[in-house]
Structures are given as C-alpha cells and as structure tokens.
Design an enzyme around this catalytic site. Structure first.
Site, PDB file in Angstrom:
ATOM      1  N   GLU A 180       0.954  -1.274   0.190  1.00 28.50           N
ATOM      2  CA  GLU A 180       0.209   0.006   0.090  1.00 28.50           C
ATOM      3  C   GLU A 180       1.004   1.359   0.028  1.00 28.50           C
ATOM      4  O   GLU A 180       0.828   2.091   0.864  1.00 28.50           O
ATOM      5  CB  GLU A 180      -0.777  -0.117   1.067  1.00 28.50           C
ATOM      6  CG  GLU A 180      -1.886  -1.203   1.016  1.00 28.50           C
ATOM      7  CD  GLU A 180      -3.238  -1.220   1.858  1.00 28.50           C
ATOM      8  OE1 GLU A 180      -3.277  -0.291   2.876  1.00 28.50           O
ATOM      9  OE2 GLU A 180      -4.202  -2.097   1.881  1.00 28.50           O
ATOM     10  N   GLU A 312      -4.640  -8.816  -0.856  1.00 27.40           N
ATOM     11  CA  GLU A 312      -5.641  -8.619   0.543  1.00 27.40           C
ATOM     12  C   GLU A 312      -7.097  -8.466   0.080  1.00 27.40           C
ATOM     13  O   GLU A 312      -7.360  -7.661  -0.637  1.00 27.40           O
ATOM     14  CB  GLU A 312      -5.071  -7.376   1.493  1.00 27.40           C
ATOM     15  CG  GLU A 312      -3.798  -7.557   2.096  1.00 27.40           C
ATOM     16  CD  GLU A 312      -3.558  -6.112   2.800  1.00 27.40           C
ATOM     17  OE1 GLU A 312      -4.402  -5.383   3.330  1.00 27.40           O
ATOM     18  OE2 GLU A 312      -2.198  -5.976   3.212  1.00 27.40           O
TER      19      GLU A 312
HETATM   20  O1  AHR Z   1      -5.169  -6.221   6.798  1.00 28.33           O
HETATM   21  C1  AHR Z   1      -5.213  -5.170   7.457  1.00 28.33           C
HETATM   22  C2  AHR Z   1      -4.569  -4.066   6.778  1.00 28.33           C
HETATM   23  O2  AHR Z   1      -5.217  -3.504   5.677  1.00 28.33           O
HETATM   24  C3  AHR Z   1      -3.283  -4.067   6.072  1.00 28.33           C
HETATM   25  O3  AHR Z   1      -2.119  -4.116   7.061  1.00 28.33           O
HETATM   26  C4  AHR Z   1      -3.008  -3.088   5.221  1.00 28.33           C
HETATM   27  O4  AHR Z   1      -2.127  -3.531   4.159  1.00 28.33           O
HETATM   28  C5  AHR Z   1      -4.453  -2.850   4.784  1.00 28.33           C
HETATM   29  O5  AHR Z   1      -4.954  -1.560   4.739  1.00 28.33           O
END
Ligand code: AHR
Length: 509
Positions: A180, A312
């Site tokens: 991110e 994710e």
């Molecule tokens: O999964 C939780 C968080 O969500 C992670 O650390 C981040 O990459 C995302 O914003």
C-alpha cells in the site's frame, strides 16, 4: 429459515470446454503482526501448555493443512513497511523490542521472525510470500534479506543464517516490494513508487535455484491509474527491454468488502437484510475491479507476462466489543462465507491474469479462517468455503453460464442471486454455487453439456440466518452437510436453501 417461496434458476456448464488453469495460489493466506494473528494465534511459544511444535500452535497447522493452504504472506500489510528483518533473527531473548505503531500501538518482542515464519511454512506445506520493506527500509536491507533466506554458499548473509542455526537455504517463491505504497507504505505517488519498485526489484536477486516472483504494491480497489503507471513504468524500462527481464513479475491490488458505508463501520453479526444485500452487491463489485485492472494490463502486456495478485481481500467490520479496536478481531458469519463464495467464482473466471489472492487474515484478524480463545479453536464459516472449494486448486476452468436466475434490485442495480463457477481435474468436475437470497429456496437445473456425469458428492453450507456464526459453545453451527443432488436427463438438479454455499463433485465419463 426459508419461507414458502421457492425460486428457480437455470445454468449451463460446458464440461468439454476447458479454459485456463486456476492457480492454487488463488487460495492463499495472509498473516500480519497485527492483533492476535501471530502472537496468541499462530505463535504460542515453546513453553505454552497448548500443543505446539517449536512454539507454533499445532491445531491451527492441522486445520490449515486440511485446506491445502498454498502460500502464506507475511509480515504485513502495513507492518511490513515498518519491519526490519534483522530485529527478528538470533537468540529470542536478545531480540530488540519495537513499537507496532500501525496496530494497537503495542510493543512487539520480535520472537516470531524469519526462522519462525519459514518453520511455519514448512509445517503447513505452504510456499512463503515474504513482503519486504520499501517504506522505511533500504534497498540493501531488502537485498540482504533475500540473500539470507535463499543463498546456499558462504556469502555473508548465508553465513549469518548458518550462525543462527539454519544450514540450507529456503525456497521463497513470492516477494512483495512494500505494501500500500499509496498509504501506510509511504504515501507515495504512483510514479514515484513505480520507480522505487523497479529499483528495489533489481537488487532482489535469484540466488542459486530460487526464483522470485517480485510483486509490486498495487492499487486500492479500482484505482486503475495506479495500475496503469506501474505497468507503463515496467514495460518501458530501458534496461529491462534491452535484456528481456522484467524487474517485477506481478502487480497487486487490495479489495475489502463492507456494505457500502466503508470499512470498520458496522458490526460483524448485527446487521439487517438490506445491509446483507448491500454487502453482497459490494462483494460482486470485485468483478468490475478485476476486469478494469486486467484491461489495463492487457493493453501494456498483451503477452500476459505480468500477473495480477489480490493480496488482501475480505470483509472488514467493527472489532468485537471489549477487544482492542486496533486488533481488528471480528466474528465471521454466513454472510462472510457467501462473500468468499462470490469472490472465488470471480477469481476463477479471471484465472488467465489473476494468479494469486490472499484473504485477510488467517487467524483472529478480519475475515479469519480460525478464531482462538486460549486453548479453544473455532473454524469459521469462511474456513468451510475454502475447504469445500479446494478441488479448484490447479484445476482447469470450465465455462459456466447462469441463465434465468432470480435477482434483486440493490442500490438501483440488479444483483443476481446465484453465482457459480466450475473446474475440472482428472475427470472430476467441481461446481460451486453461492445462493444470495436471504429468504427463499432456489431449485437449480444445470445443463451438463459435452460429457456424461454422475454426482459423487454434494454439500451445502448455511445457517439459521445470514447472521449465524460459530463459537466455542456452537463450533459446528455453520458447517457443511450433505445436499441432495442428482443428474437427470443430462441436467444436475438441486435445491439450494436461502443464503447458502454449495459444492457438487461430478465424476465425468
Ligand atoms: O489487513 C489489514 C491492513 O489492511 C493491512 O495491514 C493493510 O495493508 C490494509 O490496509
């Protein structure tokens, strides 16, 4: 339970038209140093009364092995861009303590580090996906970590690894170049990050027989401009064009599901029917997002050399009352299972370009497979979807069409209430069906075209309501049971209860 209404739907599967291979890595997982995922989750320590091997909790290992877990991403997430790997090697009692500023602002003792993670992957039989630090690290630090993990001779980092008790190098197939970068990973612009990703990737070498798939930190949801800049910067790299090597081989994106009002704004178990449908509509939005990223990638990379990775995904609700809000501990209901069912159908459809996905997160965080409380361990409804669907791993896509399915207007758009996908491996087909109606049964007739088939096993996962969940007292409240299904005159016929996920395994003649 179901009211008297029974809807009907028709679908078609071409059993003799196979498509792309569905990578098993689409069924990947994610474990961050966040809340109780690692500490008090995977890691209980060698002195714990909970059965463990070298500190790693064994009931969790056994449950995940039953899913054929293909890979595990670690150590973050946002944590990855604050993590300095040298803090997590050497004698545990001498490792420095650090502040986990992203998650609960707690102190991390670094007892779970590189060796413990690779040990966990070995126990799970899973490939390692290590996410390096771009945001607050250096190129040299990342290059050294790759060397430490994967080099076999007596290079400085290989020697250091041996001093810490590991002779042989490990295999590390997947390597993340930060996380991110548009947010917690450094608040960078796409153009700046794309240059950084290219530079970092250049120094993450393939040592010996290890081959890294380097994954650039990608877009948030449908930020197609981020993907466009990453792809343009990658494909127009002068030296890379000259030597034919791409510095990174994949770009990622993240997509979290909620009911439309944003992550972390509503409860995991207390929601009404309209929030349920809104959530399902949001979950189906994954298709629009993947289609968009794929279109951008196709335009820069028509030869399909670069993979798309959703590292994710999952639901994000309010943390359970009485828990640290920074630990992101949430319950998991039938609604979460249906989100997983819908996502997997979409992932299967885009198997040409999408080669990996990682649910966030495996244990005790967000849409978890497993929740623990002391020695108790509960398998969530989402866990069961992964188990029921595991036959899709490395199988070949089958073309499916859903026709005449009921739908419902959600936010001005029609939400189809039946989602479906199928694959074939070794003369066995697996069909997955996700039924999104909150209150009606649905009788489904699937035309099986091209080959004769008979039902080997059919199972369904549902609960009393969309809000049903498992806990220590009711560990099997939501668990798969046998479903009646038969092939008649070339059609598979079955009746799905409301809010249900089902799989049918077919033997093909
Ligand atoms: O999964 C939780 C968080 O969500 C992670 O650390 C981040 O990459 C995302 O914003």
């Amino acid at each position: 339970m179901a009211d008297a209404v029974t809807a009907s739907a028709r679908a078609v599967v071409d059993l003799d038209v196979t498509g792309h291979r569905i990578s098993r890595h689409i069924y990947g997982h994610f474990a961050e140093h966040l809340g109780r995922c690692i500490y008090d989750g995977f890691w209980v320590g060698e002195d714990s009364a909970i059965p463990n091997e070298r500190g790693i909790r064994l009931d969790i290992v056994e449950a995940l092995r039953a899913l054929d877990i293909p890979n595990l991403r670690w150590p973050g997430g946002c944590f990855a861009d604050t993590y300095h790997w040298r803090d997590g090697i050497g004698p545990r009692d001498q490792r420095p303590r650090i502040a986990n500023t992203n998650w609960g602002d707690v102190v991390e003792n670094n007892h779970f580090g590189t060796h413990e993670f690779m040990d966990l992957c070995d126990l799970l039989g899973a490939d390692a996906y290590v996410n390096g630090n771009v945001g607050s690290g250096t190129v040299q630090e990342m290059a050294d970590w790759v060397e430490y993990l994967t080099r076999g001779d007596d290079s400085p980092m290989a020697r250091l690894r041996r001093q810490n008790g590991r002779d042989e190098p490990w295999k590390v197939p997947f390597w993340g170049l930060g996380n991110e970068a548009w947010g917690c990973g450094g608040n960078m612009s796409a153009a700046h990050y794309a240059e950084e990703a290219r530079r970092y990737a250049t120094f993450c070498h393939d040592h010996g027989g290890n081959r890294l798939t380097r994954i650039a930190a990608g877009a948030n949801e449908d930020d197609l401009e981020w993907t466009r800049v990453l792809m343009k910067t990658l494909m127009e790299c002068h030296g890379c064009t000259l030597y034919g090597n791409l510095p990174y081989q994949a770009v990622s994106f993240h997509y979290y599901t909620h009911s439309g009002s944003g992550i972390n704004t509503e409860d995991a178990t207390a929601f009404d029917e309209s929030q349920f449908y809104d959530t399902m509509a949001y979950a189906t939005g994954m298709e629009r997002v993947i289609r968009g990223h794929v279109a951008v990638m196709d335009s820069y990379d028509p030869q399909n050399r670069v993979s798309l990775v959703c590292d994710e995904w999952g639901t994000w609700w309010n943390a359970e009352q009485g828990t640290n809000p920074g630990f992101l501990f949430q319950q998991n209901t039938v609604r979460d299972a249906l989100v997983a069912g819908v996502h997997f159908d979409i992932f299967h459809r885009y198997a040409r370009r999408l080669t990996m996905a990682n649910i966030a997160q495996t244990v005790n965080v967000l849409q978890a497979m497993i929740l623990t409380d002391g020695e108790n361990m509960v398998l969530t409804p989402t866990y069961h979807v992964f188990e029921m669907n595991k036959g899709h791993q490395d199988a070949e896509q089958l073309v499916t069409h859903v026709l005449d399915a009921p739908s419902r207007s959600v936010g001005g758009e029609e939400l189809p209430l039946l989602s479906m996908s199928a694959s074939v491996k070794d003369d066995r087909a697996l069909l997955s069906l996700t039924h999104l109606s909150a209150d009606a049964d649905c009788t489904v007739s699937v035309d099986l075209r091209g080959r004769d088939a008979s039902v080997l096993r059919a199972r369904v996962l549902t609960g009393e309501s969309t809000t049903s969940f498992n806990d220590a007292e009711h560990a099997d409240r939501v668990a798969p049971v046998a479903l009646e299904a038969a092939v008649r005159d070339g059609a598979l016929v079955l009746t799905l209860p409301p809010h249900a996920f089902a799989t049918v395994e077919l033997q093909l003649a």
